[in-house]
Design a protein around this motif. Structure first.
Motif, PDB file in Angstrom:
ATOM      1  N   ALA A   1      39.784  25.192  41.257  1.00 28.13           N
ATOM      2  CA  ALA A   1      40.353  25.118  42.602  1.00 28.13           C
ATOM      3  C   ALA A   1      41.844  24.896  42.535  1.00 28.13           C
ATOM      4  N   SER A   2      42.268  23.973  41.630  1.00 26.79           N
ATOM      5  CA  SER A   2      43.696  23.707  41.539  1.00 26.79           C
ATOM      6  C   SER A   2      44.443  24.892  40.962  1.00 26.79           C
ATOM      7  N   SER A   3      43.735  25.690  40.121  1.00 22.20           N
ATOM      8  CA  SER A   3      44.418  26.846  39.546  1.00 22.20           C
ATOM      9  C   SER A   3      44.689  27.909  40.593  1.00 22.20           C
ATOM     10  N   ASP A   4      43.929  27.889  41.704  1.00 21.48           N
ATOM     11  CA  ASP A   4      44.173  28.858  42.762  1.00 21.48           C
ATOM     12  C   ASP A   4      45.415  28.512  43.573  1.00 21.48           C
ATOM     13  N   GLU A   5      45.856  27.263  43.523  1.00 19.42           N
ATOM     14  CA  GLU A   5      47.025  26.850  44.270  1.00 19.42           C
ATOM     15  C   GLU A   5      48.291  27.322  43.553  1.00 19.42           C
ATOM     16  N   ILE A   6      49.149  28.012  44.286  1.00 21.38           N
ATOM     17  CA  ILE A   6      50.402  28.498  43.711  1.00 21.38           C
ATOM     18  C   ILE A   6      51.422  27.363  43.724  1.00 21.38           C
ATOM     19  N   ARG A   7      52.059  27.140  42.586  1.00 22.92           N
ATOM     20  CA  ARG A   7      53.085  26.107  42.477  1.00 22.92           C
ATOM     21  C   ARG A   7      54.435  26.787  42.255  1.00 22.92           C
ATOM     22  N   VAL A   8      55.371  26.499  43.159  1.00 24.11           N
ATOM     23  CA  VAL A   8      56.682  27.147  43.130  1.00 24.11           C
ATOM     24  C   VAL A   8      57.762  26.077  43.174  1.00 24.11           C
ATOM     25  N   LEU A   9      58.756  26.213  42.328  1.00 22.74           N
ATOM     26  CA  LEU A   9      59.949  25.368  42.375  1.00 22.74           C
ATOM     27  C   LEU A   9      61.092  26.196  42.940  1.00 22.74           C
TER      28      LEU A   9
ATOM     29  N   LEU B   1      53.592  36.408  46.918  1.00 23.57           N
ATOM     30  CA  LEU B   1      53.338  36.129  45.503  1.00 23.57           C
ATOM     31  C   LEU B   1      51.859  36.190  45.143  1.00 23.57           C
ATOM     32  N   ARG B   2      50.967  36.040  46.101  1.00 20.59           N
ATOM     33  CA  ARG B   2      49.536  35.938  45.787  1.00 20.59           C
ATOM     34  C   ARG B   2      49.009  37.122  44.979  1.00 20.59           C
ATOM     35  N   PRO B   3      49.322  38.367  45.331  1.00 18.35           N
ATOM     36  CA  PRO B   3      48.757  39.474  44.540  1.00 18.35           C
ATOM     37  C   PRO B   3      49.500  39.751  43.241  1.00 18.35           C
ATOM     38  N   LEU B   4      50.580  39.038  42.963  1.00 15.87           N
ATOM     39  CA  LEU B   4      51.415  39.350  41.806  1.00 15.87           C
ATOM     40  C   LEU B   4      50.973  38.568  40.575  1.00 15.87           C
ATOM     41  N   SER B   5      51.418  39.047  39.422  1.00  6.23           N
ATOM     42  CA  SER B   5      51.085  38.405  38.154  1.00  6.23           C
ATOM     43  C   SER B   5      51.810  37.069  38.029  1.00  6.23           C
TER      44      SER B   5
ATOM     45  N   ARG C   1      57.731  43.518  37.619  1.00 11.67           N
ATOM     46  CA  ARG C   1      58.877  43.331  38.509  1.00 11.67           C
ATOM     47  C   ARG C   1      58.483  43.686  39.938  1.00 11.67           C
ATOM     48  N   TYR C   2      59.096  42.952  40.881  1.00 12.72           N
ATOM     49  CA  TYR C   2      58.776  43.166  42.295  1.00 12.72           C
ATOM     50  C   TYR C   2      60.070  43.189  43.096  1.00 12.72           C
ATOM     51  N   ASN C   3      60.301  44.298  43.779  1.00 14.14           N
ATOM     52  CA  ASN C   3      61.476  44.439  44.638  1.00 14.14           C
ATOM     53  C   ASN C   3      61.109  43.977  46.046  1.00 14.14           C
ATOM     54  N   ALA C   4      61.679  42.855  46.497  1.00 13.40           N
ATOM     55  CA  ALA C   4      61.346  42.270  47.803  1.00 13.40           C
ATOM     56  C   ALA C   4      62.172  42.849  48.935  1.00 13.40           C
TER      57      ALA C   4
END
Length: 700
Positions: free
Chosen positions: A74-82, A196-200, A268-271
């Motif tokens: 469950a915790s691995s599903d949570e995205i952590r961003v700084l 970010l969810r669908p990205l690597s 790479r992802y162009n936003a």
């Protein structure tokens, strides 16, 4: 002989003893067997119990492991961003402002930590103030470097994180992604997380591709407004020798070269165009504000920040605060210090010794709901005030009133911060003209069946220019107006297509809670008029007198509170010595509805109106108005509704008992600029074409 006899006797006597011993031994062995059997039963039971206990312990351990595994999953599903915002130590106000911005965003299913990043402190005041910030907020990262633009600050930031965030007892990685952003960029955290969810989560390089026309993230590099990398690239920057060899020069371009030379950033992802520069001034990197935004860059001044925040939070602001009030609060206070003069205040008006009397003008744009009681609408609040001076002023406009507390923060004799806070709404009644106004506005406001164009230009000096043109059938007419505000005085001048010049001068606070307006129109020399308004916690009085030999006198008054008001108005023409009007009414206002009953047309017409606020979140509102005319005994009614389809689009409908159906659609196609389409159809006049109207209001 005797010896033999004695031995025989001894043998005979020993046989019974032997039998006793054998019998005793037999019983002893039997007893041992029974005891062994009993112990064997007990041991088996104990063994089975132990096996059961071990099985239970194993089962509990397995369950615990399963639960831990589920929790881990469950915790691995949570995205952590700084989100690291690179700034400078002296930017105290900017950091406080950004804390307000990001403190009101709560990403779903993600942990986003916002930190402010800068190099070593070099001044004594920095060491004190930044230390207090860290103690209060714990959101600052100080790098071991000297402040620089293109000499390795970005490298120091990324390479320092693995050691800085290392925690054997914490999750790994501590953050899935690390973002480097500018302090003049606004990030919408929910949209960022969803993108970010669908990205690597490995070998990812995310951002706005430079140059602006490019859409290929593998050819060029990401803009410095903000780019994001996965944690494995952060560790690679720390360990690799490639970045260390290319530290000087444009850092964002160098960053792209590091990844290219190290064969990193394969994902790479162009936003673009979820990330872009502020729309003005228009360049190849700009884009109009739109809902699918992740970041807006180049917010270099407060006006651009407010325009951006208003766009993305307009529905929340409208639902919580209501109608716009613009007020100018003039505060006079004395600051005791030596030169230099306060850095945020105007030049001193007078000076005597070490005392400088400074007049500080703060223009407050707050959305206030007339029903929002005891709700605080806060402005720019600071965390630290040294030798603070607090002043109090009253804020009043359009019948709404509040108390503003202004705090001036002093450091070493200089004004370095200020804050204002609306503490309370007044309890006084609205003017008589506002009784029933909510229903009238919903049923009639913005409906226009002509072609109308309005252009408004405003400047920071208080001068505004408005041009209006209306085409009705084959006739075109319009006017040009200028508006100038200075202190408590507002001057409004309009010139129309018939060469009429209308002028109105308004002075607020001419006396406590009193506003006066003087108006006239040229060439009509009898058009002069003086209006005076007085607002009291339990009364609102408006009066008007014509400035000519036979003036028209008008007086209206309302008493009560903000919830219930009772009022009347009267008009008297001194030329004919007759009453031109006398009306009365009662109004009721609550957070979710308002109602009013008015007796108008000199007592010949009775009007009743009701407005119900169905859903404050999307502005869904319904209104009804019923009219009874005593002279003809006729009844009529009108019902209408209003709802926001999205934060930028409002739709209104209206239906009357005379068979007329009307609809309006208003779109804010750019900030403060509106396009309104109106249509009305008379169901009882089949041979009459529907009325159509278009109104365009531009505020560049």
């Amino acid at each position: 002989m005797s010896k033999g006899l004695n031995s025989v006797i001894e043998m005979k006597s020993s046989r019974p003893d032997r039998r006793k011993f054998i019998i005793s031994s037999f019983f002893f062995i039997f007893f041992l067997c029974v005891l062994a059997s009993i112990n064997e039963v007990r041991f088996d039971s104990l063994l089975k119990f132990g096996q059961c206990a071990r099985a239970n312990m194993h089962s509990q351990s397995s369950n615990s492991s399963s639960e831990n595994l589920l929790a881990s999953n469950a915790s691995s599903d949570e995205i952590r961003v700084l989100l690291g915002i690179l700034t400078l130590p002296d930017q105290y106000q900017r950091r406080h402002f950004l804390r307000l911005i990001y403190g009101t965003q709560t990403p779903v299913g993600a942990k986003v930590d916002v930190k402010f990043v800068f190099c070593n402190l070099t001044k004594e005041d920095q060491k004190v103030l930044v230390a207090l910030e860290i103690m209060r907020y714990d959101d600052i990262i100080i790098l071991n470097c000297k402040e620089n633009m293109n000499r390795g600050k970005t490298y120091t930031y990324f390479s320092s994180l693995p050691e800085m965030l290392s925690d054997p007892n914490g999750p790994y990685p501590p953050y899935h992604y690390v973002l480097k952003g500018d302090d003049d960029a606004y990030f919408r955290l929910n949209n960022l997380v969803e993108s970010l969810r669908p990205l690597s989560r490995e070998d990812l390089y995310y951002g706005y591709v430079i140059p602006c026309p490019s859409m290929d993230p593998f050819v060029h590099y990401m803009s410095g407004m903000g780019y994001l990398i996965s944690w494995d690239i952060v560790e690679w920057i720390r360990d690799s020798d490639i970045p260390k060899k290319h530290l000087e020069g444009p850092e964002d371009k160098n960053f792209g070269e590091w990844l290219r030379e190290g064969h990193r950033g394969k994902n790479r992802y162009n936003a673009k165009w979820s990330m872009y520069n502020f729309p003005e001034p228009h360049t190849g990197c700009t884009h109009e504000l739109w809902p699918d935004t992740v970041a807006v860059h180049l917010l270099k001044n407060q006006q651009k920040w407010i325009q951006t925040l208003t766009y993305f939070n307009s529905s929340r602001i409208r639902a919580y605060l209501g109608d716009l009030i613009e007020a100018r609060v003039s505060l006079t206070f004395s600051l005791e210090h030596h030169r230099p003069t306060p850095s945020l205040s105007p030049p001193p008006l007078s000076e005597s010794g070490s005392h400088i009397d400074t007049q500080l003008y703060i223009k407050i744009n707050i959305r206030l709901s007339s029903e929002a009681v005891a709700q605080a609408a806060s402005g720019f609040l600071t965390a630290i005030d040294f030798n603070s001076v607090t002043a109090e002023a009253r804020l009043s406009s359009s019948g709404d009133e509040g108390i503003v507390l202004v705090t001036i923060g002093m450091v070493a004799g200089k004004v370095w911060s200020y804050s204002f806070l609306l503490l309370d709404m007044a309890s006084g009644p609205a003017p008589f003209s506002d009784i029933g106004k909510n229903a009238k506005d919903l049923l009639t406001k913005d409906y226009n069946f002509d072609h109308k164009f309005t252009l408004s230009l405003l400047s920071s000096t208080g001068l505004g220019l408005t041009a209006t043109g209306v085409k009705r059938d084959e006739i075109f007419f319009g006017d040009i107006g200028t508006l100038y505000k200075s202190g408590h005085t507002t001057v409004d001048v309009k010139v129309d297509t018939y060469s009429n010049v209308s002028t109105k001068v308004t002075v607020s606070d001419i006396l406590p809670s009193t506003k006066a307006a003087f108006s006239f129109r040229i060439p009509d020399h009898k058009s002069g008029k003086l209006d005076v308004q007085y607002l009291h916690p339990h009364a609102a009085i408006d009066s008007s007198i014509g400035l000519n030999p036979t003036p028209l006198l008008e007086l209206s008054a309302a008493i009560g509170s903000k919830d219930v008001s009772l009022g009347a108005e009267v008009g008297f023409d001194t030329a004919s010595a007759s009453f031109t009007k006398y009306n009365a009414g009662i109004g009721l206002k609550k957070p979710d509805y308002s109602a009013a009953v008015l007796l108008t047309d000199k007592g010949q017409t009775l009007k009743a109106s009701y407005v119900h606020f169905v859903n404050p979140a999307n502005g869904a509102t319904v209104a009804a108005e019923m009219t009874h005319r005593f002279s003809t005994n006729e009844n009529s009614f009108t019902i209408g509704s209003s709802q926001a389809l999205d934060p930028l689009t409002v739709v209104k409908t209206r239906f009357s008992d005379n068979g007329k159906v009307a609809m309006l659609c208003q779109r804010e196609w750019r900030p403060k600029s509106l396009v309104t389409l109106s249509a009305e159809y008379d169901t009882k006049a089949n041979n009459v074409a529907p009325k159509l109207g278009l109104a365009l209001a531009l505020k560049p």
